[in-house]
Scaffold this active site. Structure first.
Site, PDB file in Angstrom:
ATOM      1  N   HIS A  28       0.809  -1.221   0.000  1.00 32.78           N
ATOM      2  CA  HIS A  28       0.000   0.000   0.000  1.00 32.78           C
ATOM      3  C   HIS A  28       0.842   1.271   0.000  1.00 32.78           C
ATOM      4  O   HIS A  28       0.338   2.347  -0.299  1.00 32.78           O
ATOM      5  CB  HIS A  28      -1.019   0.001   1.153  1.00 32.78           C
ATOM      6  CG  HIS A  28      -0.470   0.360   2.479  1.00 32.78           C
ATOM      7  ND1 HIS A  28      -0.081  -0.598   3.407  1.00 32.78           N
ATOM      8  CD2 HIS A  28      -0.242   1.561   3.057  1.00 32.78           C
ATOM      9  CE1 HIS A  28       0.353   0.020   4.495  1.00 32.78           C
ATOM     10  NE2 HIS A  28       0.267   1.327   4.309  1.00 32.78           N
ATOM     11  N   ASP A  57       0.055  -7.558   1.931  1.00 31.95           N
ATOM     12  CA  ASP A  57       0.497  -6.167   1.917  1.00 31.95           C
ATOM     13  C   ASP A  57       2.018  -6.039   1.888  1.00 31.95           C
ATOM     14  O   ASP A  57       2.604  -5.252   2.618  1.00 31.95           O
ATOM     15  CB  ASP A  57      -0.098  -5.392   3.103  1.00 31.95           C
ATOM     16  CG  ASP A  57       0.026  -3.888   2.926  1.00 31.95           C
ATOM     17  OD1 ASP A  57       0.206  -3.421   1.778  1.00 31.95           O
ATOM     18  OD2 ASP A  57      -0.040  -3.170   3.940  1.00 31.95           O
ATOM     19  N   SER A 132       4.465   2.710   7.815  1.00 29.11           N
ATOM     20  CA  SER A 132       4.160   1.562   6.965  1.00 29.11           C
ATOM     21  C   SER A 132       5.389   1.137   6.174  1.00 29.11           C
ATOM     22  O   SER A 132       6.062   1.958   5.558  1.00 29.11           O
ATOM     23  CB  SER A 132       3.037   1.911   5.990  1.00 29.11           C
ATOM     24  OG  SER A 132       1.837   2.097   6.674  1.00 29.11           O
TER      25      SER A 132
END
Length: 180
Positions: A28, A57, A132
């Site tokens: 992402h 992910d 992230s």
């Protein structure tokens, strides 16, 4: 720890996976643009996408750089609730930030893909946009997870290193098969 820039204003983190230029991050983080990797020595490099798995992910990138210092990879299957962990990343644009927390649960979350469920590490190490793709480290300084999201406002989720190792191994195998 590297910085991944893929949008005009957005950024995430990534992990130097090996000295030959493999960088692991979250899928992402990439967005729809060609990512650039900012190394700690301030070099800004174009990255090519090697593999992506949206269900777990994860994304694997390659940069043209030599003598990178890879992160030591630990065994997430050895984690237990109560273990101390450290989340690294670039929250809200603040580079090379770290937070500490404890593992609260080793479990799974539902996914929309073929797996149906994805293993995760739940921790109270504070995460924010920019964390992230960054590493979750154990007290030995080994990567035991890849930070991926915040749930419930105060819990962080990380993809276990065992899942990341499998993803990178499959990507390398598929790439080798495609080249033969």
């Amino acid at each position: 720890l590297v910085r991944i820039q893929s949008r005009r204003y957005g950024a995430g983190a990534g992990i130097v996976w090996n000295a030959e230029g493999l960088i692991l991050t979250n899928a992402h983080v990439l967005g729809r643009q060609h990512p650039r990797v900012l190394l700690n020595d301030r070099r800004r490099l174009k990255a090519s996408l090697i593999a992506v798995d949206h269900e777990v992910d994860l994304a694997l990138l390659r940069v043209m750089a030599e003598d990178l210092s890879p992160a030591p990879i630990g065994d997430s299957s050895r984690l237990r609730p109560g273990d101390l962990v450290f989340a690294f990343g670039h929250p809200w644009g603040q580079t090379n930030s770290a937070t500490a927390g404890i593992v609260s649960e080793l479990g799974t979350v539902l996914s929309r893909g073929a797996r149906g469920r994805v293993p995760v590490i739940k921790t109270d190490a504070r995460l924010a946009p920019g964390n992230s793709g960054g590493p979750l480290l154990n007290t030995a300084g080994e990567v035991v997870g890849i930070n991926t999201m915040v749930i419930g406002g105060d819990r962080g989720l990380a993809i276990p290193s065992t899942v990341a190792l499998d993803f990178v191994s499959r990507a390398a195998h598929e790439r080798a098969g495609a080249l033969s």
